[in-house]
Scaffold this active site. Structure first.
Site, mmCIF file in Angstrom:
data_model
loop_
_atom_site.group_PDB
_atom_site.id
_atom_site.type_symbol
_atom_site.label_atom_id
_atom_site.label_comp_id
_atom_site.label_asym_id
_atom_site.label_seq_id
_atom_site.Cartn_x
_atom_site.Cartn_y
_atom_site.Cartn_z
ATOM 1 N N GLY A 11 0.840 -1.292 0.015
ATOM 2 C CA GLY A 11 -0.050 0.073 0.090
ATOM 3 C C GLY A 11 0.826 1.254 -0.037
ATOM 4 O O GLY A 11 1.776 1.331 0.846
ATOM 5 N N GLY A 111 6.233 -2.264 3.395
ATOM 6 C CA GLY A 111 5.750 -2.567 4.795
ATOM 7 C C GLY A 111 6.129 -4.094 5.096
ATOM 8 O O GLY A 111 7.404 -4.479 4.650
ATOM 9 N N ASN A 112 5.338 -4.644 5.754
ATOM 10 C CA ASN A 112 5.772 -6.001 6.492
ATOM 11 C C ASN A 112 5.900 -6.894 5.486
ATOM 12 O O ASN A 112 6.724 -7.864 5.472
ATOM 13 C CB ASN A 112 4.659 -6.309 7.527
ATOM 14 C CG ASN A 112 5.126 -5.672 8.974
ATOM 15 O OD1 ASN A 112 6.056 -5.818 9.376
ATOM 16 N ND2 ASN A 112 4.167 -4.826 9.324
ATOM 17 N N THR A 134 4.820 2.978 5.830
ATOM 18 C CA THR A 134 3.690 2.320 6.208
ATOM 19 C C THR A 134 2.791 3.232 7.093
ATOM 20 O O THR A 134 3.576 3.809 7.879
ATOM 21 C CB THR A 134 3.374 1.018 6.594
ATOM 22 O OG1 THR A 134 1.814 0.846 7.193
ATOM 23 C CG2 THR A 134 4.097 0.723 8.043
ATOM 24 N N ASP A 136 0.685 2.478 9.129
ATOM 25 C CA ASP A 136 0.349 1.911 10.082
ATOM 26 C C ASP A 136 1.565 1.824 11.273
ATOM 27 O O ASP A 136 0.937 1.331 12.245
ATOM 28 C CB ASP A 136 0.259 0.329 9.827
ATOM 29 C CG ASP A 136 -1.062 -0.073 8.982
ATOM 30 O OD1 ASP A 136 -1.948 1.187 8.935
ATOM 31 O OD2 ASP A 136 -1.333 -1.031 8.514
ATOM 32 N N ARG A 171 -24.151 14.551 19.485
ATOM 33 C CA ARG A 171 -24.353 13.496 18.912
ATOM 34 C C ARG A 171 -23.218 12.525 19.301
ATOM 35 O O ARG A 171 -21.975 12.888 19.446
ATOM 36 C CB ARG A 171 -24.427 13.148 17.320
ATOM 37 C CG ARG A 171 -25.646 13.662 16.646
ATOM 38 C CD ARG A 171 -25.511 13.822 15.216
ATOM 39 N NE ARG A 171 -26.844 13.774 14.623
ATOM 40 C CZ ARG A 171 -26.947 14.247 13.415
ATOM 41 N NH1 ARG A 171 -26.129 14.872 12.623
ATOM 42 N NH2 ARG A 171 -28.313 14.358 13.113
ATOM 43 N N GLY A 179 -5.877 0.604 9.802
ATOM 44 C CA GLY A 179 -5.011 -0.144 10.856
ATOM 45 C C GLY A 179 -5.587 -1.426 11.129
ATOM 46 O O GLY A 179 -6.525 -1.492 11.838
ATOM 47 N N ARG A 277 -23.505 8.381 14.329
ATOM 48 C CA ARG A 277 -23.176 8.412 12.867
ATOM 49 C C ARG A 277 -21.732 7.695 12.731
ATOM 50 O O ARG A 277 -20.814 7.849 13.860
ATOM 51 C CB ARG A 277 -23.248 9.894 12.912
ATOM 52 C CG ARG A 277 -24.362 10.631 12.781
ATOM 53 C CD ARG A 277 -25.103 10.106 11.415
ATOM 54 N NE ARG A 277 -26.121 11.262 11.220
ATOM 55 C CZ ARG A 277 -27.420 10.957 11.637
ATOM 56 N NH1 ARG A 277 -27.787 9.839 12.125
ATOM 57 N NH2 ARG A 277 -28.491 11.583 11.435
ATOM 58 N N ARG A 286 -3.892 7.795 3.261
ATOM 59 C CA ARG A 286 -2.787 7.448 2.576
ATOM 60 C C ARG A 286 -2.334 8.577 1.621
ATOM 61 O O ARG A 286 -1.346 8.353 1.044
ATOM 62 C CB ARG A 286 -2.865 6.277 2.000
ATOM 63 C CG ARG A 286 -2.667 5.088 3.106
ATOM 64 C CD ARG A 286 -2.472 3.738 2.609
ATOM 65 N NE ARG A 286 -2.684 3.339 1.282
ATOM 66 C CZ ARG A 286 -3.101 2.220 0.743
ATOM 67 N NH1 ARG A 286 -3.594 1.342 1.705
ATOM 68 N NH2 ARG A 286 -3.337 1.877 -0.472
HETATM 69 O O1 F6P Z 1 -0.860 0.230 3.830
HETATM 70 C C1 F6P Z 1 -1.587 0.130 5.253
HETATM 71 C C2 F6P Z 1 -3.223 0.071 5.052
HETATM 72 O O2 F6P Z 1 -3.598 1.519 4.575
HETATM 73 C C3 F6P Z 1 -3.991 -0.198 6.341
HETATM 74 O O3 F6P Z 1 -3.924 0.626 7.347
HETATM 75 C C4 F6P Z 1 -5.026 -0.919 5.676
HETATM 76 O O4 F6P Z 1 -5.865 -2.078 6.692
HETATM 77 C C5 F6P Z 1 -4.665 -1.422 4.417
HETATM 78 O O5 F6P Z 1 -3.385 -0.793 3.946
HETATM 79 C C6 F6P Z 1 -5.806 -1.378 3.077
HETATM 80 O O6 F6P Z 1 -5.376 -1.826 2.177
HETATM 81 P P1 F6P Z 1 -5.833 -1.645 0.574
HETATM 82 O O7 F6P Z 1 -5.242 -0.205 0.263
HETATM 83 O O8 F6P Z 1 -5.219 -2.762 -0.354
HETATM 84 O O9 F6P Z 1 -7.250 -1.588 0.700
#
Ligand code: F6P
Length: 359
Positions: A11, A111-112, A134, A136, A171, A179, A277, A286
């Site tokens: 991502g 990332g990971n 990332t 995250d 509200r 995450g 809501r 992102r």
């Molecule tokens: O890259 C991290 C992240 O944004 C996470 O926070 C999220 O769970 C995931 O990627 C979403 O992935 P995608 O963009 O493939 O929907």
């Protein structure tokens, strides 16, 4: 002649370009006879030999630009050793591309999952550096990943905006923050945005405790409540299930609700009769430009990576520990997730001032 490969994988996040700029500008500033090969759309570009030769000027003017000039894609580590639909051995193909281009090293921003593949390529004998990206912030071995603080800014702004309208209407609002497995972003944005309740995957919530927190605010005269909920938040029941059963439970939940926040909203509504809501800022978290902090972090990480390249030192992730940029052996960090612990100082500090974690 030094030949460097660059790719961005997984991502995207805000400071990918800033980091690549840090690497390349530091190299061009300190040496001659350099070739930069940018692989398109992550590991895909390396597997299928889709690359562009880049020059110094490709990295000018990109410090503030979000996304990635190379494009990215997700290549699940689980499937990286499996042949593609045409029988191509992906690992072998990546090694071939590297060797055909006579690369001296490959710099991987990811990332990971991408880090695990980076480590696999290191085991196969390639010269690898991994730079941790990332939103995250869940990469073990570095205090911070680039992208995290930019996303904290956006998620906080979302909570800030909800705050004013929640207060006008008295509200209860849920703001769902990205995450899935780690709650860093929700924790930091939740604290920064003054959320009253923060629910993260690492601290399973009990809906009765959540409702108690809302009622406590009401009794004290605050008719509105803001919940910052991580997309991977789990109830105590869900968290207590064995892995396979939990997977089934979450699949069933996904069929019924667009995301966890809608389930929590329904549960609160059923108990209290209040109307709840939900706001989901989603991928806006992102997007856009990296914040100044990330620009500095990325530049430092990129510059340090260039230093390692010039010294011929490979097999590391370049991270930041206690404010100092550091190299951490890839085999120590690959496959390890950095999660929020329930007794983390940030959690304890937040609890002391009355923020509920639903536990
Ligand atoms: O890259 C991290 C992240 O944004 C996470 O926070 C999220 O769970 C995931 O990627 C979403 O992935 P995608 O963009 O493939 O929907």
């Amino acid at each position: 002649m030094l030949r460097i490969g660059l790719l961005t994988s997984g991502g995207d996040c805000q400071a990918l370009n800033a980091t690549m700029r840090g690497v390349v500008k530091s190299l061009f500033n300190n040496m001659e006879n350099l070739e930069i090969y940018g692989f398109m759309y992550g590991y895909k570009g390396l597997i299928y030999g889709d690359y562009r030769m880049l020059s110094d000027s490709d990295f000018s003017g990109i410090l503030t630009r979000g996304g990635t000039i190379l494009g990215t894609s997700r290549q699940a580590f689980k499937q990286i050793k499996e042949p593609d639909e045409n029988g191509v051995d992906k690992v072998e193909a990546m090694i071939q591309t590297y060797q055909n281009l006579e690369l001296d090293c490959l710099v991987i921003l990811g990332g990971n999952g991408s880090q695990k593949t980076a480590n696999l390529l290191r085991e196969e004998g390639l010269n690898i550096l991994h730079l941790p990206k990332t939103i995250d912030n869940d990469i073990w071995g570095t205090d911070l990943t680039f992208g995290f603080y930019s996303a904290v800014n956006i998620a906080t702004e979302a909570i800030d905006c909800i705050h004013t309208t929640a207060s006008s209407h008295q509200r209860v609002f849920i703001v769902e923050i990205m995450g899935n497995r780690a709650g860093w972003l929700t924790l930091y944005a939740g604290i920064a945005g003054g959320a009253d309740i923060i629910l993260i995957p690492e601290i399973p919530y009990n809906i009765d405790r959540v409702v108690e927190a809302i009622n406590r605010r009401k009794e004290r005269g605050s008719g509105f409540t803001i919940l910052a909920v991580a997309e991977g938040a789990l109830s105590e029941m869900e968290a207590s299930l064995p892995k396979k059963e939990r997977k089934k439970e979450l699949e069933a939940r996904a069929k019924k609700y667009p995301s966890v926040s809608y389930k929590i909203a329904e549960e609160i509504e059923q108990i209290t009769g209040m109307e709840i809501r939900v706001t989901v800022p989603g991928h806006t978290q992102r997007g856009g430009s990296p914040c100044p902090y990330d620009r500095v972090l990325s530049t430092r990480i990129g510059s340090e990576a260039a230093k390692l390249i010039m010294r011929n030192e490979f097999g590391y992730m370049v991270g930041i520990v206690n404010g100092k940029v550091k190299k951490i052996p890839l085999d120590r960090c690959a496959g390890r997730l950095k999660k929020v612990s329930a007794d983390a100082q940030e959690v304890q500090d937040a609890k002391r001032m009355g923020i509920s974690f639903g536990d």
